[in-house]
Design a protein around this motif. Sequence first.
Motif, PDB file in Angstrom:
ATOM      1  N   ALA A 261       0.821  -1.209   0.000  1.00  0.00           N
ATOM      2  CA  ALA A 261       0.000   0.000   0.000  1.00  0.00           C
ATOM      3  C   ALA A 261       0.856   1.261   0.000  1.00  0.00           C
ATOM      4  CB  ALA A 261      -0.931   0.002   1.212  1.00  0.00           C
ATOM      5  N   ASP A 262       2.119   1.141   0.402  1.00  0.00           N
ATOM      6  CA  ASP A 262       3.008   2.297   0.458  1.00  0.00           C
ATOM      7  C   ASP A 262       4.041   2.317  -0.667  1.00  0.00           C
ATOM      8  OD1 ASP A 262       1.804   3.387   2.751  1.00  0.00           O
ATOM      9  OD2 ASP A 262       2.927   2.035   4.049  1.00  0.00           O
ATOM     10  N   TYR A 306      15.525 -11.663  -1.832  1.00  0.00           N
ATOM     11  CA  TYR A 306      14.340 -11.410  -1.006  1.00  0.00           C
ATOM     12  C   TYR A 306      13.113 -11.797  -1.824  1.00  0.00           C
ATOM     13  CZ  TYR A 306      10.550  -8.812   1.301  1.00  0.00           C
ATOM     14  OH  TYR A 306       9.375  -8.460   1.911  1.00  0.00           O
ATOM     15  N   ALA A 307      12.154 -12.498  -1.202  1.00  0.00           N
ATOM     16  CA  ALA A 307      10.932 -12.885  -1.904  1.00  0.00           C
ATOM     17  C   ALA A 307       9.794 -13.035  -0.907  1.00  0.00           C
ATOM     18  CB  ALA A 307      11.135 -14.197  -2.666  1.00  0.00           C
ATOM     19  N   GLY A 308       8.643 -12.446  -1.247  1.00  0.00           N
ATOM     20  CA  GLY A 308       7.478 -12.578  -0.382  1.00  0.00           C
ATOM     21  C   GLY A 308       6.330 -11.717  -0.854  1.00  0.00           C
ATOM     22  N   ASN A 309       5.126 -12.095  -0.484  1.00  0.00           N
ATOM     23  CA  ASN A 309       3.949 -11.290  -0.810  1.00  0.00           C
ATOM     24  C   ASN A 309       3.947 -10.005   0.001  1.00  0.00           C
ATOM     25  OD1 ASN A 309       3.053 -13.219  -2.595  1.00  0.00           O
ATOM     26  ND2 ASN A 309       1.658 -14.204  -1.137  1.00  0.00           N
ATOM     27  N   SER A 310       3.373  -8.946  -0.600  1.00  0.00           N
ATOM     28  CA  SER A 310       3.317  -7.636   0.061  1.00  0.00           C
ATOM     29  C   SER A 310       1.904  -7.092   0.160  1.00  0.00           C
ATOM     30  CB  SER A 310       4.194  -6.630  -0.714  1.00  0.00           C
ATOM     31  OG  SER A 310       5.518  -7.088  -0.837  1.00  0.00           O
ATOM     32  N   GLY A 311       0.916  -7.860  -0.295  1.00  0.00           N
ATOM     33  CA  GLY A 311      -0.459  -7.369  -0.273  1.00  0.00           C
ATOM     34  C   GLY A 311      -1.037  -7.215   1.108  1.00  0.00           C
ATOM     35  N   GLN A 312      -0.607  -8.066   2.044  1.00  0.00           N
ATOM     36  CA  GLN A 312      -1.051  -8.014   3.441  1.00  0.00           C
ATOM     37  C   GLN A 312      -2.574  -8.063   3.582  1.00  0.00           C
ATOM     38  OE1 GLN A 312       1.114  -8.460   5.689  1.00  0.00           O
ATOM     39  NE2 GLN A 312       3.056  -7.776   4.831  1.00  0.00           N
ATOM     40  N   ASN A 313      -3.247  -8.794   2.656  1.00  0.00           N
ATOM     41  CA  ASN A 313      -4.718  -8.973   2.712  1.00  0.00           C
ATOM     42  C   ASN A 313      -5.480  -7.649   2.708  1.00  0.00           C
ATOM     43  OD1 ASN A 313      -4.444 -11.721   2.690  1.00  0.00           O
ATOM     44  ND2 ASN A 313      -4.822 -12.007   4.874  1.00  0.00           N
ATOM     45  N   GLN A 314      -4.952  -6.658   2.010  1.00  0.00           N
ATOM     46  CA  GLN A 314      -5.598  -5.358   1.919  1.00  0.00           C
ATOM     47  C   GLN A 314      -6.301  -5.210   0.565  1.00  0.00           C
ATOM     48  OE1 GLN A 314      -2.797  -2.175   3.923  1.00  0.00           O
ATOM     49  NE2 GLN A 314      -1.516  -3.682   2.876  1.00  0.00           N
TER      50      GLN A 314
END
Length: 461
Positions: A261-262, A306-314
């Motif tokens: 989101a940022d 580095y690897a990972g989702n960034s959506g954070q269920n938003q």
Amino acid sequence: MTINNKAFLKGGALTTMIALSTSAGALEKPQTMEDMWKIIQEQQKQIDSMKAQMTATPPAKTANADGNVKNLERKTDVLSQEVEKLRTELVIPEEPKYKSAYGLGPAASKVYQVGKGLSIGGYGEANYQAIVGDEKGKKDNADFERLVLYAGYKFTDSILFNSEIEFEHGSTDDGGSVSVEFAALDFFIDPMANIRAGMVLLPMGFINTIHEPPFYFGNNRPEVERQIIPSTWREIGVGLFGEILPNLTYTAYVVNGLNAADFNSDGIRSGRQKGSQAKAEDLAFVGRVDYAPDAVPGLSVGGSAYAGNSGQNQDFGGQQVDAFTQLYEAHVQWKYRGLEFRTLGSWGHIDDANVLSAAKGQTIGSSNYGWYTEVGYDILPLLVKDTTQYLAPFFRYEQFDTIAGTPTGFADDETKDKQIYQFGLNYKPIPNVVIKADYRNFTAKKGNLPDDFNLGLGFIF
């Protein structure tokens, strides 16, 4: 320090002979805490014995005897002072040598060198920046950019705590802040596998883990390691570190993911959560390896991912997306005699960048990249024989673009495609203190960027 105490009676008078053998006027430093306690106990016994002899066997009232007593009292006082110095060193250890350990900067590594207990260190830097050709803009500035305190505590040989507290820009009244840069517990189990947990520095690039001012060129950290690798980057996590084979080290963590989101057109930097009530619906993995071959002294090569989702269920414009984020980098460093050379390249990718761009109202790059190379050479030994000071001119070239890939339906922003030519001097009167001067020339694929001149200082302790 060795003490030979021979007390004997002669002619009814007490004569005490004390031979003090010292190095630089101080006690020889013991190797362990146990050795130090043994020395203290032995010296205290000798002090007590001397005092008992003085009390139990009053000397004859002669000028020579009075002189012997005064001399004994003086030497007893000296010995008492040396014992107190040793006691103090149990609480405040001797200043350790500054050297990097477990991927951290030399000042941040002090806690790994103490036998037990508290360790305090830190660093600071201040600079003056003049914007070239900006007489009307009035953007020249002076800034005490940061003051950092390291506090560590070694509970046992296998458990310790280490932390970094950073004060930025002199005051919180005008844009400054106070932050926890890292704070973690280390559990030493085996040279091949040890555990670290807490607020951790992500082990990517050169600057993110070793950012103390005497150990990089120029007043400003490389922009590639700010815009592409968002140094200083820290998150809450747990992982392993160690040495797999001789000179082959690794670090690997699971951490809370970024917050998409940022994200913005300047990249992922604003998506760092910094351990402040971080969203952890999505986690990420980061790992690093480095190899320093014995065959080439001073050479180190490595890389990280580095690897990972960034959506954070938003929700992003009514949609939920994973915003899977990847970042990779490779680096080479070579230090040989007065020569210092570094090069680093990084590439990143963001899934669902079109959804994020629509929600943000600006183009967020689906991919980004950056690289830089720099070289410096300590010329002072060529000018002054046997000098311990350091004077290195350096040159750095950077190229990066936070919107290297444009999501479908959105326009590229060519002002984000930049190059920097930088040259300057680093001067160290002592290894702990550096004075820097540099000039940076900025160019962009589109738009005009002003150059700047920077003058500053930095230190560690």
